[in-house]
Design an enzyme around this catalytic site. Structure first.
Site, short mmCIF file in Angstrom:
data_model
loop_
_atom_site.label_atom_id
_atom_site.label_comp_id
_atom_site.label_asym_id
_atom_site.label_seq_id
_atom_site.Cartn_x
_atom_site.Cartn_y
_atom_site.Cartn_z
N LYS A 111 -12.11 -18.90 -8.51
CA LYS A 111 -11.60 -20.28 -8.57
C LYS A 111 -10.36 -20.36 -9.43
O LYS A 111 -9.45 -21.14 -9.17
CB LYS A 111 -12.67 -21.25 -9.13
CG LYS A 111 -13.92 -21.35 -8.29
CD LYS A 111 -13.75 -22.30 -7.13
CE LYS A 111 -15.04 -22.35 -6.33
NZ LYS A 111 -14.95 -22.82 -4.99
N LYS A 191 -17.19 -14.53 2.90
CA LYS A 191 -18.48 -15.23 2.94
C LYS A 191 -18.32 -16.51 3.74
O LYS A 191 -17.28 -17.17 3.64
CB LYS A 191 -18.87 -15.54 1.49
CG LYS A 191 -20.21 -16.18 1.30
CD LYS A 191 -20.37 -16.71 -0.12
CE LYS A 191 -19.77 -18.08 -0.27
NZ LYS A 191 -20.21 -18.86 -1.41
N LYS A 194 -18.17 -23.54 2.96
CA LYS A 194 -17.73 -24.87 3.41
C LYS A 194 -16.22 -25.03 3.33
O LYS A 194 -15.62 -25.73 4.14
CB LYS A 194 -18.38 -25.95 2.55
CG LYS A 194 -19.89 -26.03 2.66
CD LYS A 194 -20.44 -27.05 1.65
CE LYS A 194 -21.88 -26.78 1.30
NZ LYS A 194 -22.10 -26.38 -0.09
#
Ligand code: TYM
Length: 329
Positions: A111, A191, A194
């Site tokens: 992140k 992966k 969303k």
């Protein structure tokens, strides 16, 4: 009865990664454990989001939980932001968690790259709130996908430090993973997530599933129809292992290796199987989203029940950390 906590952040519609990595496993645990399933909305606001959409996402998440098979009669379905003890306990845990532990968490490192210009404290502190979610209920186990294991390890470290500092209070929760613990996206690489546009969502129609699968990445070495392929490096084959019957898995395994079947034939079988598993979920989801009163009752009841447990735990925590001030009573 031993207790479980797990949750999903309502940052978008739920996808088959959430389903195979988490929810499908949760369903099997409902009879064995006292389960608390959270919709962890305070985790969803650590990255840029639209406040006007949050409520709809929470509703979608609650409906998806029930549509996929969680039973509000057996388990507690709750909404994190409505049980203030989650953030309160997170603050207390902050005071015993070294920053260096948080800086080495892999998701934080990712992140930090992704949001290098808008990196906020919430992203760094994310695993501490997650630890609070779990230990507030004194959970013995936490069923999650593989990506969450570093967070679980950190939770265990925080628990050890709390118990060493203030006396035995919390059990060390163990992770439970399933055979679908790491589902890759349709790009066959990262992966399924969303935020990555590489998902099959739980509410997709058979046509939408087929449209996405037909262009999904397969074994990169299999360029022409007659090239034999290697199923073990193909993401479509990994999904077959989770959605298809043994005979079908054997059929596509052999057919791919001998080039008797093409990738589209193989994908068609998978597409039908995913559609067959998701169709009842999609139908139930639509029905539930039209029944807001029912969802409201389920969540309000879940919030009430989880708050009861949370208050008990916090009373013990206040005693341990010294904020249960007698002179005020
Ligand atoms: P979240 O919302 O990213 O994902 C929810 C659950 O779905 C699993 N999952 C996957 N499993 C396999 N393959 C995938 N591609 C995949 N994508 C998601 C995740 O492992 C997870 O189990 N930090 C958590 C939410 C959280 C939580 C908690 C979890 C907050 N507090 C306390 C457990 C306990 C998260 O972001 O999950």
């Amino acid at each position: 009865m031993k207790r479980i906590f797990s949750g999903i952040k309502p940052s978008g519609r739920l996808h088959i990664g959430n389903y195979l990595g988490a929810i499908k496993n949760w369903i099997t645990l409902q009879d064995e454990y006292q389960c608390v399933w959270g919709i962890v909305d305070y985790h969803a606001i650590t990255v840029p989001y639209n406040p006007k959409e949050l409520e709809e996402r929470v509703i979608d998440c609650a409906a998806s939980y029930i549509a996929a098979g969680l039973d509000p009669e057996k388990s507690i379905l709750m909404l994190q932001s409505q049980v203030k003890e989650h953030t309160e306990l997170a603050w207390i845990l902050n005071t015993i968690t070294p920053i260096s532990w948080l800086e080495r968490v892999p998701t934080f490192k990712d992140k930090a790259k992704q949001f290098s210009k808008s990196l906020n404290m919430g992203l760094l502190d994310y695993p501490v709130l997650m630890a609070a979610d779990i230990i507030l209920y004194k959970a013995d186990a936490v069923p999650v996908g593989e990506d969450q294991l570093p967070h679980l390890e950190l939770t265990r470290e925080i628990v050890r430090r709390f118990n060493n500092t203030f006396g035995q209070t919390f059990p060390e929760p163990k992770a439970i993973t399933s055979s679908g613990a790491l589902i890759k996206g349709l790009d066959g690489n990262s992966k399924m997530g969303k935020s990555l546009e590489n998902c099959i969502y739980l509410d997709e129609t058979p046509e939408e599933i087929w449209k996405k699968l037909s262009t999904a990445v397969t074994d990169p070495q299999r360029i022409r129809r007659n090239d034999p392929g290697d199923p073990e490096v193909c993401n479509i084959f990994s999904l077959h292992k989770l959605f298809s019957k043994k005979e079908q898995i054997d059929y596509v395994n052999n057919g791919c290796r001998t080039a008797d079947i093409g990738c589209l034939d193989c994908k068609k079988i998978l597409s039908n199987n995913i559609a067959a598993e998701l169709s009842p979920i999609r139908e139930k989801l639509i029905e539930l989203k039209n029944n807001r009163d029912y969802l409201k009752d389920v969540l309000n009841e879940g919030i009430r029940k989880s708050k009861e447990i949370a208050i008990q735990t916090m009373s013990e925590v206040y005693d341990k950390i010294g904020t249960n001030y007698k002179f005020l009573k």
